[in-house]
Design a protein around this motif. Structure first.
Motif: not given
Length: 119
Positions: A34-36, A79-85
């Motif tokens: 989330v931070d990233t 960042a790309n993988r986490a951002w949708p969640t």
């Protein structure tokens, strides 16, 4: 029978402690993702309060997804993988209320603009 009961009684605290360690590890990895993502997609928004609101309002499956995203490789990939969640969680009413309490007016507008409208 008595020895079995004693072993079970002694093993239970170890299981509980192991579960706590696993939960804390998952939350720590999720927070890193989330931070990233916040650093990448929310310039000008303080990362820690934003991440706190997301982590505190994420479901177990979302925390696990975020923890997995933390191992995606480069910061951009994380960042790309986490951002949708992250976006999904941040749009929930409880998370939005947390963000209102945690961020100043300008920071909140920046966070809301990207969460609601973009990326």
């Amino acid at each position: 029978m008595r020895a079995t009961s004693l072993l079970l009684f002694m093993a239970l605290p170890a299981c509980v402690a192991g579960e706590a360690v696993m939960q804390e590890t998952t939350r720590s990895l999720a927070r890193s993702a989330v931070d990233t993502a916040a650093e990448r997609y929310l310039p000008g928004v303080p990362v820690k309060p934003y991440s706190d609101c997301v982590i505190d309002n994420a479901s177990t499956s979302e925390l696990l997804a975020l923890a997995q995203a933390a191992g995606a490789g480069s910061a951009q990939e994380v960042a790309n993988r986490a951002w949708p969640t992250v976006r999904t969680v941040a749009q929930r009413p409880e998370a939005a209320q947390c963000l209102v309490r945690a961020l100043s007016g300008g920071q909140l507008r920046a966070a809301q603009g990207l969460v609601i409208g973009g990326f």
